[in-house]
Design an enzyme around this catalytic site. Structure first.
Site, PDB file in Angstrom:
ATOM      1  N   TYR A 181       0.840  -1.203   0.000  1.00  8.09           N
ATOM      2  CA  TYR A 181       0.000   0.000   0.000  1.00  8.09           C
ATOM      3  C   TYR A 181       0.870   1.246   0.000  1.00  8.09           C
ATOM      4  CZ  TYR A 181       0.807   0.490   5.081  1.00  8.09           C
ATOM      5  OH  TYR A 181       1.383   0.646   6.329  1.00  8.09           O
ATOM      6  N   CYS A 182       0.258   2.347  -0.444  1.00  8.75           N
ATOM      7  CA  CYS A 182       0.916   3.647  -0.497  1.00  8.75           C
ATOM      8  C   CYS A 182      -0.176   4.712  -0.466  1.00  8.75           C
ATOM      9  CB  CYS A 182       1.777   3.763  -1.752  1.00  8.75           C
ATOM     10  SG  CYS A 182       0.846   3.537  -3.289  1.00  8.75           S
ATOM     11  N   THR A 183       0.175   5.954  -0.701  1.00 12.96           N
ATOM     12  CA  THR A 183      -0.791   7.036  -0.533  1.00 12.96           C
ATOM     13  C   THR A 183      -1.959   6.932  -1.505  1.00 12.96           C
ATOM     14  OG1 THR A 183       1.023   8.462   0.165  1.00 12.96           O
ATOM     15  CG2 THR A 183      -1.064   9.541  -0.383  1.00 12.96           C
ATOM     16  N   ILE A 210      -4.099   4.452   0.280  1.00 17.17           N
ATOM     17  CA  ILE A 210      -4.619   4.825   1.603  1.00 17.17           C
ATOM     18  C   ILE A 210      -5.806   5.775   1.473  1.00 17.17           C
ATOM     19  CG2 ILE A 210      -4.032   5.928   3.799  1.00 17.17           C
ATOM     20  CD1 ILE A 210      -1.037   5.207   2.991  1.00 17.17           C
TER      21      ILE A 210
END
Length: 258
Positions: A181-183, A210
């Site tokens: 996951y990341c922004t 996210i």
């Protein structure tokens, strides 16, 4: 809050970058938008802010290009515009990993949506009973603001450090389901393609990152806020602007690695 902030990306082959840059910049300036748009042979990555009608007008204009048709963004709101100017930049990659064998414009990485990940975390396993490993693909200063507490956090200073970190740590992920996951989704998508490239199996990206997770499931299982790359600094689970200092410092997660 009257200002709409939108972020979006798409991996798609682009071969008219100088001309496209001028067209995109002219349209943004005409609509008085501010933010940053990155263009590279592998695609587009954009962060824009302005009144709803101006942002919608730009996205409608962009959708007229078949390469960007249907491109959807993650939305949040603020009282002011969190960018000082409008920039459209040409880059070698829209997110730098320096792994030339990876061609994300050739096909998407497998993904799980927010509701699926929440269900897996609620039950402690995926739907086939395998253990879940969350992999945070962001930089250390971002994870300090907020993260899934059980996630692997390599304390990276740059996304380009991820391949080396994974190269010495593959045993951790054996026989498990991995969700990166990341922004907003762009780093975790490229991370999954790299993990597949080095032979890792059952690897997924969190669809929309996210920000989409906050939007769809209210940030369940998440601790803290989410760092964003504009003057807001961070957003909370309601996608409202929030100071870094409003979140308690996070202890090193149990899954961290040096």
């Amino acid at each position: 809050m009257s200002i709409l902030n939108i972020s979006a990306y798409r991996f798609v082959g682009l071969d008219d970058l100088p001309v496209l840059r001028e067209r995109v910049l002219a349209q943004c300036l005409a609509l008085a938008l501010k933010g940053t748009i990155l263009l590279a042979p592998e695609g587009i990555n954009l962060f824009l802010a302005g009144p709803r009608d101006a942002v919608d007008a730009f996205m409608a204009w962009l959708h007229q290009d078949a390469r960007f048709a249907g491109l959807q963004g993650k939305e949040s709101f603020s009282d002011g515009v969190p960018f000082k100017r409008m920039r459209v930049r040409l880059k070698k990659e829209i997110i730098t990993l320096r792994q030339p064998t990876i061609r994300p414009e050739g096909g998407r990485a497998p993904a799980v949506d927010a509701a699926t990940l929440k269900r897996w975390l609620d039950q402690g396993r995926d739907d086939e009973g395998r253990e879940i490993v969350l992999l945070d693909t962001r930089n250390a200063y971002e994870t300090d603001v907020g993260m899934f507490p059980q996630a692997v956090d390599y304390r990276m200073g740059s996304f380009t450090e991820l391949p080396a970190a994974l190269a010495t740590d593959q045993a951790r992920y054996a026989d498990k389901t991995v969700v990166s996951y990341c922004t907003g989704g762009i780093r975790c998508e490229k991370a999954v393609l790299h993990m597949q490239d080095i032979g890792m199996q059952r690897v997924y990206q969190l669809e929309g990152g996210i920000l989409k997770y906050f939007e769809d499931v209210d940030g369940a299982h998440w601790r803290g806020g989410c760092f964003v790359f504009d003057e807001r600094g961070a957003v909370d689970k309601a996608l409202s602007p929030a100071s870094h200092d409003s979140f308690a410092p996070l202890e090193a997660p149990t899954g961290s690695a040096a």
